[in-house]
Design a protein around this motif. Structure first.
Motif, mmCIF file in Angstrom:
data_model
loop_
_atom_site.group_PDB
_atom_site.id
_atom_site.type_symbol
_atom_site.label_atom_id
_atom_site.label_comp_id
_atom_site.label_asym_id
_atom_site.label_seq_id
_atom_site.Cartn_x
_atom_site.Cartn_y
_atom_site.Cartn_z
ATOM 1 N N VAL A 115 -1.943 -8.513 0.001
ATOM 2 C CA VAL A 115 -2.690 -9.481 -0.799
ATOM 3 C C VAL A 115 -2.659 -9.009 -2.249
ATOM 4 O O VAL A 115 -2.510 -7.825 -2.527
ATOM 5 C CB VAL A 115 -4.162 -9.646 -0.329
ATOM 6 C CG1 VAL A 115 -4.227 -10.236 1.060
ATOM 7 C CG2 VAL A 115 -4.922 -8.349 -0.413
ATOM 8 N N CYS A 117 -4.355 -8.267 -5.840
ATOM 9 C CA CYS A 117 -5.637 -7.813 -6.378
ATOM 10 C C CYS A 117 -5.518 -7.704 -7.898
ATOM 11 O O CYS A 117 -4.412 -7.655 -8.442
ATOM 12 C CB CYS A 117 -6.008 -6.445 -5.811
ATOM 13 S SG CYS A 117 -6.017 -6.368 -4.012
ATOM 14 N N ARG A 129 -2.229 -4.701 -2.249
ATOM 15 C CA ARG A 129 -2.736 -3.766 -1.247
ATOM 16 C C ARG A 129 -2.462 -4.353 0.130
ATOM 17 O O ARG A 129 -2.256 -5.565 0.274
ATOM 18 C CB ARG A 129 -4.221 -3.496 -1.444
ATOM 19 C CG ARG A 129 -5.115 -4.672 -1.138
ATOM 20 C CD ARG A 129 -6.531 -4.203 -0.761
ATOM 21 N NE ARG A 129 -7.470 -5.299 -0.707
ATOM 22 C CZ ARG A 129 -7.559 -6.181 0.289
ATOM 23 N NH1 ARG A 129 -6.758 -6.114 1.319
ATOM 24 N NH2 ARG A 129 -8.472 -7.149 0.254
ATOM 25 N N ARG A 131 -2.885 -6.034 3.627
ATOM 26 C CA ARG A 131 -3.813 -7.061 4.124
ATOM 27 C C ARG A 131 -4.749 -6.440 5.151
ATOM 28 O O ARG A 131 -4.355 -5.664 5.992
ATOM 29 C CB ARG A 131 -2.984 -8.190 4.761
ATOM 30 C CG ARG A 131 -3.805 -9.321 5.321
ATOM 31 C CD ARG A 131 -2.902 -10.443 5.820
ATOM 32 N NE ARG A 131 -2.035 -10.964 4.764
ATOM 33 C CZ ARG A 131 -2.456 -11.781 3.798
ATOM 34 N NH1 ARG A 131 -3.702 -12.185 3.772
ATOM 35 N NH2 ARG A 131 -1.631 -12.196 2.857
ATOM 36 N N ARG A 132 -6.017 -6.823 5.046
ATOM 37 C CA ARG A 132 -7.035 -6.396 6.007
ATOM 38 C C ARG A 132 -7.390 -7.582 6.902
ATOM 39 O O ARG A 132 -7.187 -8.739 6.514
ATOM 40 C CB ARG A 132 -8.295 -5.923 5.289
ATOM 41 C CG ARG A 132 -8.064 -4.762 4.365
ATOM 42 C CD ARG A 132 -9.339 -4.392 3.622
ATOM 43 N NE ARG A 132 -9.059 -3.393 2.621
ATOM 44 C CZ ARG A 132 -9.624 -3.332 1.434
ATOM 45 N NH1 ARG A 132 -10.540 -4.220 1.085
ATOM 46 N NH2 ARG A 132 -9.302 -2.382 0.587
ATOM 47 N N ASP A 135 -9.277 -10.332 5.258
ATOM 48 C CA ASP A 135 -8.567 -11.200 4.311
ATOM 49 C C ASP A 135 -8.109 -12.503 4.962
ATOM 50 O O ASP A 135 -7.864 -13.479 4.260
ATOM 51 C CB ASP A 135 -7.325 -10.497 3.738
ATOM 52 C CG ASP A 135 -7.662 -9.304 2.887
ATOM 53 O OD1 ASP A 135 -8.647 -9.385 2.112
ATOM 54 O OD2 ASP A 135 -6.948 -8.288 2.988
ATOM 55 N N ASP A 141 -7.379 -10.927 -2.714
ATOM 56 C CA ASP A 141 -8.621 -10.384 -2.156
ATOM 57 C C ASP A 141 -9.780 -11.188 -2.734
ATOM 58 O O ASP A 141 -9.806 -11.504 -3.919
ATOM 59 C CB ASP A 141 -8.764 -8.884 -2.440
ATOM 60 C CG ASP A 141 -9.095 -8.565 -3.887
ATOM 61 O OD1 ASP A 141 -8.627 -9.288 -4.784
ATOM 62 O OD2 ASP A 141 -9.820 -7.586 -4.129
ATOM 63 N N TRP A 142 -10.706 -11.571 -1.870
ATOM 64 C CA TRP A 142 -11.862 -12.367 -2.298
ATOM 65 C C TRP A 142 -13.065 -11.828 -1.540
ATOM 66 O O TRP A 142 -13.213 -12.102 -0.344
ATOM 67 C CB TRP A 142 -11.649 -13.837 -1.997
ATOM 68 C CG TRP A 142 -12.615 -14.720 -2.726
ATOM 69 C CD1 TRP A 142 -13.958 -14.813 -2.510
ATOM 70 C CD2 TRP A 142 -12.329 -15.615 -3.793
ATOM 71 N NE1 TRP A 142 -14.529 -15.702 -3.386
ATOM 72 C CE2 TRP A 142 -13.544 -16.214 -4.180
ATOM 73 C CE3 TRP A 142 -11.158 -15.968 -4.458
ATOM 74 C CZ2 TRP A 142 -13.618 -17.158 -5.202
ATOM 75 C CZ3 TRP A 142 -11.245 -16.904 -5.466
ATOM 76 C CH2 TRP A 142 -12.464 -17.481 -5.838
ATOM 77 N N PRO A 143 -13.921 -11.067 -2.212
ATOM 78 C CA PRO A 143 -15.083 -10.489 -1.532
ATOM 79 C C PRO A 143 -15.999 -11.550 -0.928
ATOM 80 O O PRO A 143 -16.124 -12.658 -1.467
ATOM 81 C CB PRO A 143 -15.808 -9.730 -2.644
ATOM 82 C CG PRO A 143 -14.782 -9.508 -3.696
ATOM 83 C CD PRO A 143 -13.845 -10.683 -3.608
#
Length: 168
Positions: A115, A117, A129, A131-132, A135, A141-143
């Motif tokens: 993703v 950042c 970074r 992908r988690r 995500d 990345d979008w908190p």
């Protein structure tokens, strides 16, 4: 437009329903220019998709843009992200190069499992970074504690589902 039957209230309603000036003009047998002039007088502005993209991304980041010179907003990753979002939001004015950039960039994210950042303190600003799970299919990345501008923008941030590959 006294005899057209198009009142201010109706024009506002049609505008918010997403009807174009041409559609409204045709329905009420008036010129597109008359609709546009009246709409602007009412403070109703048509915003191109690129403005929607910039406003949407501003919910997430303040991207460094100096008064002079090149800022982070002109980096390749930023251009690719904006082109991707414009395409996903239905912007038909993208050039072939912009469309290719958007699609190739997103495919690269998918292939690498990354993703995008942003950190204004970094020289390049943009970085990738891994992908988690949290995500999902988002390209950036979008908190969780930052609300999305709207559902349409949120959906535009998602990669389409991966195509299924048939085994031979």
């Amino acid at each position: 437009m006294p005899d057209s039957g198009l009142t201010d209230a109706l024009l506002i309603k049609l505008f918010h329903q997403g009807q174009t000036d041409n559609e409204i003009a045709s329905a009420y047998y008036i010129t597109k220019q008359a609709v546009s002039k009246r709409r602007l007088k009412l403070g109703l502005e048509r915003k191109p998709v690129s403005q929607q993209v910039n406003a949407g991304l501003a919910h997430r980041w303040t991207v460094w843009s100096p008064q002079e010179g090149t800022g982070h907003h002109n980096r390749h990753s930023a251009k690719a992200l904006r082109a991707w979002l414009r395409w996903r939001l239905g912007d038909t004015s993208l050039s072939k190069q912009q469309l290719h950039l958007a699609q190739a960039w997103a495919e690269g994210l998918r292939e690498r499992g990354e993703v995008l950042c942003y950190n204004p303190d970094l020289e390049e600003g943009w970085y990738y970074r891994p992908r988690r799970e949290s995500d999902g299919r988002r390209v950036i990345d979008w908190p969780e504690d930052i609300p999305f501008p709207d559902e349409k923008f949120k959906r535009a941030l998602d990669l389409p589902p991966a195509p299924h590959k048939e085994s031979v």
